[in-house]
Enzyme design. Structure first.
Site, mmCIF file in Angstrom:
data_model
loop_
_atom_site.group_PDB
_atom_site.id
_atom_site.type_symbol
_atom_site.label_atom_id
_atom_site.label_comp_id
_atom_site.label_asym_id
_atom_site.label_seq_id
_atom_site.Cartn_x
_atom_site.Cartn_y
_atom_site.Cartn_z
ATOM 1 N N ARG A 58 43.326 1.645 71.641
ATOM 2 C CA ARG A 58 43.987 0.349 71.411
ATOM 3 C C ARG A 58 44.961 0.030 72.541
ATOM 4 O O ARG A 58 45.079 -1.131 72.962
ATOM 5 C CB ARG A 58 44.706 0.355 70.050
ATOM 6 C CG ARG A 58 45.207 -1.026 69.660
ATOM 7 C CD ARG A 58 45.672 -1.087 68.217
ATOM 8 N NE ARG A 58 46.843 -0.261 67.985
ATOM 9 C CZ ARG A 58 47.403 -0.084 66.784
ATOM 10 N NH1 ARG A 58 46.870 -0.655 65.704
ATOM 11 N NH2 ARG A 58 48.457 0.683 66.635
ATOM 12 N N LYS A 92 48.675 -5.484 71.161
ATOM 13 C CA LYS A 92 49.956 -4.895 70.719
ATOM 14 C C LYS A 92 50.921 -4.950 71.898
ATOM 15 O O LYS A 92 51.071 -3.991 72.655
ATOM 16 C CB LYS A 92 49.722 -3.460 70.229
ATOM 17 C CG LYS A 92 50.856 -2.916 69.387
ATOM 18 C CD LYS A 92 50.392 -1.703 68.609
ATOM 19 C CE LYS A 92 51.542 -0.919 68.006
ATOM 20 N NZ LYS A 92 52.417 -1.652 67.110
ATOM 21 N N GLU A 127 49.808 -10.660 57.715
ATOM 22 C CA GLU A 127 50.293 -9.274 57.630
ATOM 23 C C GLU A 127 51.795 -9.282 57.442
ATOM 24 O O GLU A 127 52.410 -10.353 57.368
ATOM 25 C CB GLU A 127 49.901 -8.511 58.899
ATOM 26 C CG GLU A 127 50.450 -9.125 60.184
ATOM 27 C CD GLU A 127 50.056 -8.372 61.445
ATOM 28 O OE1 GLU A 127 49.756 -7.184 61.373
ATOM 29 O OE2 GLU A 127 50.071 -9.010 62.515
HETATM 30 N N1 PMP Z 1 50.766 -5.055 62.352
HETATM 31 C C1 PMP Z 1 51.698 -5.068 63.319
HETATM 32 C C2 PMP Z 1 52.204 -6.370 63.808
HETATM 33 C C3 PMP Z 1 52.175 -3.854 63.848
HETATM 34 O O1 PMP Z 1 53.109 -3.853 64.806
HETATM 35 C C4 PMP Z 1 51.668 -2.640 63.351
HETATM 36 C C5 PMP Z 1 52.125 -1.338 63.934
HETATM 37 N N2 PMP Z 1 53.428 -1.000 63.569
HETATM 38 C C6 PMP Z 1 50.724 -2.683 62.308
HETATM 39 C C7 PMP Z 1 50.280 -3.909 61.853
HETATM 40 C C8 PMP Z 1 50.168 -1.430 61.725
HETATM 41 O O2 PMP Z 1 49.373 -0.764 62.680
HETATM 42 P P1 PMP Z 1 49.178 0.796 62.659
HETATM 43 O O3 PMP Z 1 48.664 1.161 61.319
HETATM 44 O O4 PMP Z 1 48.191 1.055 63.741
HETATM 45 O O5 PMP Z 1 50.521 1.408 62.928
#
Ligand code: PMP
Length: 285
Positions: free
Chosen positions: A50, A149, A182
């Protein structure tokens, strides 16, 4: 807390970046947050994939191979010394001119930070936390893809501030069309009549690695799953809901905008949290 910069590991108090770094000036960069459970890095390949994907989208050339990045990470984890830790990989555009032209930055900068993690106290996993819906919408594909990200989290930070002002720790963000996307740094799940539901990627979200793990664990348990477009009404009237992320793992939600869930933690939340912890503890890469 230990930091790796340019091949050297040091205490966080000694670690410095230049004021002309475009990550600092413009949020021009990408990052990953990763957990180490009992000395093993959880889903490292997924996180590196990622990171490289986000960097490619921004045309940032990461000046390390994935293998060298892994070595830097492991060296920093070892210097930190704890068996359970949180790793932050940061790749910024690097040092350049004051203008935002990325071409003025000849080399991307890589930083590895390793520290302890305690986002939520253990009691929250027993009782859950409330959510509010933020007025700030999750910016969609019209700006830049929410799947990148990046170091620019202002969209999420504004929503987090709204949560705090409402006396909550977390907020749910809707996309511009009004569908749930989210939480500020976590993905969102809810369940109704035994079906587990989560917004699909086309709702404009970062498809988390914890989200993916939960989907895999649900499949193993033969829990029916639906990824799709959901409204606040769907979430308000859910039987149970939770959010997922590297830091939070699986956090039960008590209520959304004052509408209490039928159960918190609900049956599926408990089951998946137990499965997640066992899966993470058994992880070998
Ligand atoms: N959405 C956002 C905006 C994030 O920054 C993150 C990570 N903190 C997630 C979802 C969750 O991703 P992950 O499970 O890969 O940590």
């Amino acid at each position: 807390m230990k930091v790796w910069i340019d091949g050297k590991v040091m205490d966080a108090s000694e670690a410095k970046i230049g004021v002309l770094d475009h990550g600092f000036l413009y949020g021009d960069g990408v990052f990953e947050g990763i957990r180490v459970y009992d000395g093993t890095v959880f889903r490292l390949k997924d996180h590196l994939d990622r990171l490289w994907r986000s960097a490619k989208a921004l045309l940032i050339d990461i000046p390390l191979t994935p293998r060298a990045m892994t070595e830097a990470l492991l060296e920093t984890v070892a210097a930190h010394g704890a068996k359970n830790a949180y790793v932050r990989l940061v790749v910024s555009r690097g040092i350049g001119d004051l203008g935002l032209n990325p071409a003025s930055c000849p080399k991307a900068a890589v930083i590895v930070i390793v520290g302890n993690i305690s986002i939520y106290p253990p009691a929250n996993y027993e009782t859950g936390i409330p959510l509010i819906t933020a007025a700030s919408r999750r910016l969609g594909f019209g700006g830049f893809d929410p799947g990148i990200k990046s170091l620019n989290y202002l969209n999420n930070i504004l929503a987090k501030m709204e949560a705090k002002q409402a006396g909550c720790q977390e907020a749910l963000l809707l996309n511009e069309a009004g569908f749930i996307s989210e939480c500020t740094a976590d993905n969102f799940f809810f369940a109704k009549d035994g079906v587990l539901m989560t917004p699909s990627a086309d709702c404009g979200l970062l498809a988390g690695i914890t989200r993916q793990t939960v989907l895999e664990l649900a499949e193993r348990r033969r829990i029916p799953v639906r990824e799709g477009r959901f409204t606040r009404l769907d979430a308000w009237t859910a039987d149970e809901c939770f959010m997922t992320g590297t830091g939070a793992e699986i956090m039960p939600i008590t209520s959304i905008d004052g509408r209490a869930m039928a159960a918190c933690p609900g049956e599926l939340t408990r089951l998946l949290l137990a499965d997640f912890r066992a899966f993470a503890a058994a992880w070998k890469e």
